[in-house]
Scaffold this motif. Sequence first.
Motif, mmCIF file in Angstrom:
data_model
loop_
_atom_site.group_PDB
_atom_site.id
_atom_site.type_symbol
_atom_site.label_atom_id
_atom_site.label_comp_id
_atom_site.label_asym_id
_atom_site.label_seq_id
_atom_site.Cartn_x
_atom_site.Cartn_y
_atom_site.Cartn_z
ATOM 1 N N ALA A 1 28.160 81.587 9.181
ATOM 2 C CA ALA A 1 28.125 81.821 7.739
ATOM 3 C C ALA A 1 27.828 80.549 6.948
ATOM 4 C CB ALA A 1 29.446 82.426 7.278
ATOM 5 N N GLY A 2 27.451 79.472 7.635
ATOM 6 C CA GLY A 2 27.124 78.235 6.942
ATOM 7 C C GLY A 2 28.199 77.176 7.117
ATOM 8 N N ILE A 3 28.244 76.242 6.175
ATOM 9 C CA ILE A 3 29.195 75.141 6.257
ATOM 10 C C ILE A 3 30.612 75.673 6.070
ATOM 11 C CG2 ILE A 3 29.986 72.998 5.153
ATOM 12 C CD1 ILE A 3 27.054 72.386 4.545
ATOM 13 N N ALA A 4 31.488 75.329 7.015
ATOM 14 C CA ALA A 4 32.874 75.792 6.989
ATOM 15 C C ALA A 4 33.859 74.642 6.840
ATOM 16 C CB ALA A 4 33.186 76.563 8.262
ATOM 17 N N GLY A 5 33.378 73.408 6.980
ATOM 18 C CA GLY A 5 34.258 72.255 6.865
ATOM 19 C C GLY A 5 33.470 71.011 6.530
ATOM 20 N N VAL A 6 34.153 70.070 5.872
ATOM 21 C CA VAL A 6 33.525 68.819 5.455
ATOM 22 C C VAL A 6 34.485 67.680 5.764
ATOM 23 C CG1 VAL A 6 32.562 67.518 3.517
ATOM 24 C CG2 VAL A 6 32.340 70.023 3.566
ATOM 25 N N GLY A 7 33.971 66.649 6.431
ATOM 26 C CA GLY A 7 34.776 65.484 6.729
ATOM 27 C C GLY A 7 34.035 64.212 6.379
ATOM 28 N N SER A 8 34.797 63.148 6.200
ATOM 29 C CA SER A 8 34.194 61.855 5.907
ATOM 30 C C SER A 8 35.014 60.750 6.567
ATOM 31 C CB SER A 8 34.142 61.626 4.400
ATOM 32 O OG SER A 8 33.645 60.338 4.105
ATOM 33 N N LEU A 9 34.312 59.881 7.280
ATOM 34 C CA LEU A 9 34.900 58.721 7.930
ATOM 35 C C LEU A 9 34.302 57.478 7.294
ATOM 36 C CD1 LEU A 9 36.542 57.467 10.359
ATOM 37 C CD2 LEU A 9 34.336 57.459 11.561
ATOM 38 N N LEU A 10 35.156 56.593 6.790
ATOM 39 C CA LEU A 10 34.701 55.345 6.197
ATOM 40 C C LEU A 10 34.458 54.302 7.290
ATOM 41 C CD1 LEU A 10 37.129 55.203 3.145
ATOM 42 C CD2 LEU A 10 34.807 56.149 3.248
ATOM 43 N N PRO A 11 33.641 53.282 7.021
ATOM 44 C CA PRO A 11 33.377 52.249 8.031
ATOM 45 C C PRO A 11 34.638 51.559 8.548
ATOM 46 C CG PRO A 11 31.789 52.068 6.250
ATOM 47 C CD PRO A 11 32.820 53.083 5.814
ATOM 48 N N SER A 12 35.712 51.582 7.783
ATOM 49 C CA SER A 12 36.982 50.965 8.190
ATOM 50 C C SER A 12 37.735 51.770 9.241
ATOM 51 C CB SER A 12 37.881 50.808 6.962
ATOM 52 O OG SER A 12 38.220 52.101 6.453
ATOM 53 N N GLY A 13 37.284 52.995 9.535
ATOM 54 C CA GLY A 13 38.018 53.874 10.444
ATOM 55 C C GLY A 13 38.973 54.797 9.713
ATOM 56 N N ARG A 14 38.901 54.793 8.400
ATOM 57 C CA ARG A 14 39.756 55.647 7.575
ATOM 58 C C ARG A 14 39.076 57.001 7.361
ATOM 59 N NH1 ARG A 14 43.966 55.658 4.662
ATOM 60 N NH2 ARG A 14 44.168 56.798 2.731
ATOM 61 N N ILE A 15 39.818 58.071 7.632
ATOM 62 C CA ILE A 15 39.328 59.419 7.373
ATOM 63 C C ILE A 15 39.626 59.727 5.911
ATOM 64 C CG2 ILE A 15 39.645 61.861 7.926
ATOM 65 C CD1 ILE A 15 40.150 60.834 10.866
ATOM 66 N N ALA A 16 38.558 59.908 5.138
ATOM 67 C CA ALA A 16 38.697 60.083 3.692
ATOM 68 C C ALA A 16 38.686 61.548 3.275
ATOM 69 C CB ALA A 16 37.575 59.330 2.970
ATOM 70 N N LEU A 17 38.026 62.408 4.042
ATOM 71 C CA LEU A 17 37.956 63.838 3.723
ATOM 72 C C LEU A 17 38.103 64.646 4.991
ATOM 73 C CD1 LEU A 17 34.731 64.012 1.487
ATOM 74 C CD2 LEU A 17 37.089 63.955 0.672
ATOM 75 N N ASN A 18 38.790 65.779 4.869
ATOM 76 C CA ASN A 18 38.845 66.776 5.937
ATOM 77 C C ASN A 18 39.234 68.093 5.268
ATOM 78 O OD1 ASN A 18 38.984 68.241 8.280
ATOM 79 N ND2 ASN A 18 40.755 67.170 9.104
ATOM 80 N N TYR A 19 38.227 68.813 4.810
ATOM 81 C CA TYR A 19 38.445 70.057 4.078
ATOM 82 C C TYR A 19 37.797 71.216 4.819
ATOM 83 C CZ TYR A 19 40.037 67.385 0.026
ATOM 84 O OH TYR A 19 40.734 66.559 -0.826
ATOM 85 N N VAL A 20 38.473 72.364 4.811
ATOM 86 C CA VAL A 20 38.007 73.560 5.492
ATOM 87 C C VAL A 20 37.922 74.699 4.485
ATOM 88 C CG1 VAL A 20 38.559 75.230 7.300
ATOM 89 C CG2 VAL A 20 39.010 72.808 7.661
ATOM 90 N N ALA A 21 36.866 75.497 4.606
ATOM 91 C CA ALA A 21 36.712 76.680 3.754
ATOM 92 C C ALA A 21 37.857 77.645 4.022
ATOM 93 C CB ALA A 21 35.382 77.364 4.038
ATOM 94 N N PRO A 22 38.389 78.283 2.985
ATOM 95 C CA PRO A 22 39.493 79.229 3.198
ATOM 96 C C PRO A 22 39.186 80.294 4.243
ATOM 97 C CG PRO A 22 39.235 78.765 0.871
ATOM 98 C CD PRO A 22 38.062 78.112 1.567
#
Length: 159
Positions: free
Chosen positions: A68-89
Amino acid sequence: MWTFRAAQPDEAAEACMVIRRSVEELCQADHEGDPAILEHWLANKTPKQVRAWIEAEPAGGFVGVGPAGIAGVGSLLPSGRIALNYVAPWARRQGVSTGLMRAMEQRAVEAGHTVCTLTSTITAHAFYLTYGYQDTGEPVRSFGGKPAFPMRRLVAPGS
């Protein structure tokens, strides 16, 4: 069923919708429906801003994609920090968040990191604990004064 890969700039609008719906619908414990908290939290969650994030860190933006398309979005910064981790309901509890975490941690290992850090919402805290993250100190204040939890996990090849 799910594919986890680098996010593309032309997916920003769909990724933004996933992020916004996740905050609005799944993070009730964090915003309690308070319009002021939601406005503050969502202020930078626009298609233009999501595109800018993807373009600024092309190796750090991730999407989980299913039929059904994009179900989750994540982001990893160059420092190793996870900045985003969102999932579609509609994709909650189907392995999307776990898949995003694996992809982001693998990228962190490839970049030479041995630790990933993040700050968890109330909503996601139990997930991160179960996944192997540990609290690293006292909670900090997040949007609207709600607690957020600094966490970390050791990562290594194959973890």
